[in-house]
Design a protein around this motif. Sequence first.
Motif, PDB file in Angstrom:
ATOM      1  N   PRO A   1       4.007 -29.411   0.354  1.00 23.08           N
ATOM      2  CA  PRO A   1       4.623 -28.457  -0.585  1.00 23.08           C
ATOM      3  C   PRO A   1       6.088 -28.191  -0.248  1.00 23.08           C
ATOM      4  CG  PRO A   1       3.339 -27.278   1.045  1.00 23.08           C
ATOM      5  CD  PRO A   1       3.093 -28.749   1.296  1.00 23.08           C
ATOM      6  N   ARG A   2       6.793 -27.687  -1.237  1.00 22.43           N
ATOM      7  CA  ARG A   2       8.153 -27.194  -1.063  1.00 22.43           C
ATOM      8  C   ARG A   2       8.121 -25.675  -1.207  1.00 22.43           C
ATOM      9  NH1 ARG A   2      12.618 -30.923  -4.190  1.00 22.43           N
ATOM     10  NH2 ARG A   2      12.733 -32.583  -2.627  1.00 22.43           N
ATOM     11  N   LEU A   3       8.685 -25.003  -0.231  1.00 26.93           N
ATOM     12  CA  LEU A   3       8.706 -23.544  -0.232  1.00 26.93           C
ATOM     13  C   LEU A   3      10.132 -23.064  -0.413  1.00 26.93           C
ATOM     14  CD1 LEU A   3       6.296 -22.915   2.789  1.00 26.93           C
ATOM     15  CD2 LEU A   3       5.725 -23.167   0.363  1.00 26.93           C
ATOM     16  N   ASP A   4      10.315 -22.055  -1.242  1.00 29.44           N
ATOM     17  CA  ASP A   4      11.634 -21.497  -1.510  1.00 29.44           C
ATOM     18  C   ASP A   4      11.737 -20.103  -0.911  1.00 29.44           C
ATOM     19  OD1 ASP A   4      12.840 -23.605  -3.143  1.00 29.44           O
ATOM     20  OD2 ASP A   4      11.260 -23.124  -4.572  1.00 29.44           O
ATOM     21  N   TYR A   5      12.825 -19.859  -0.182  1.00 27.17           N
ATOM     22  CA  TYR A   5      13.063 -18.573   0.455  1.00 27.17           C
ATOM     23  C   TYR A   5      14.490 -18.121   0.162  1.00 27.17           C
ATOM     24  CZ  TYR A   5       8.948 -19.701   3.309  1.00 27.17           C
ATOM     25  OH  TYR A   5       7.686 -20.036   3.735  1.00 27.17           O
TER      26      TYR A   5
END
Length: 235
Positions: free
Chosen positions: A158-162
């Motif tokens: 997955p790609r996580l955005d913060y």
Amino acid sequence: MRAVVLAGGLGTRLRPYTTVLPKPLVPVGDRPILEHILRRLHASGVRVADLCVGHLGELIQVYFSQSESLPADLELRWHWEPEPLGTAGALRLIPDLSGTFLAMNGDVLTNLDYGALVAFHEQAGAALTVAMHSQRVDIDLGVIDTDGERIVAYHEKPRLDYEVSMGIYAYDERALALLPAEAPCQFPDLVQRLLEAGEPVVAFRSDVEWFDIGTPGEHQRAVAAFERSPELFGA
């Protein structure tokens, strides 16, 4: 406008380079990262820069004492950490901070508009404003959600955005009253102290170019970005 640059860290993530060279002197293009920072601050109206130094700080001071590339009307004031005081505690070294001032890490390459940050901070009436940037993190593994021993979901790479801190802050002097008198204090601890005291801490979101050169990979990305578009960073 006045700015504090935190340049006393050990730079452990950049070893072995920082064994002999302080991280603020690591080059990006033909100048050390700290020189880029100081030139950009001056272009935004800063005329006094307080440098908090520790590890190999003598090399930083010698470099800038010999350099003629900084604007003549930019005053550098040196403050020495006898031992690491933390990313917020180092501000205690500076005896006459007042009003609104900037503070930032000494390893950041960016084209952030510091004047816009200060204006936003003052309009918000905040004790502290944190410049923030969106950051995407790629996870190169399959991530599993469980309920006890049962797998309930599976996410492949997955790609996580913060939203992350840029290591650049606008302070009001009243934030300094929440620093511990003697113990080291890291920036997240100061944020928590301010929140518990009911002081407003706000976010200044930005999508400008921004690189933290604290790791070899990020340093290489910063160098590549600078070489592509040096004019973005005031070169």
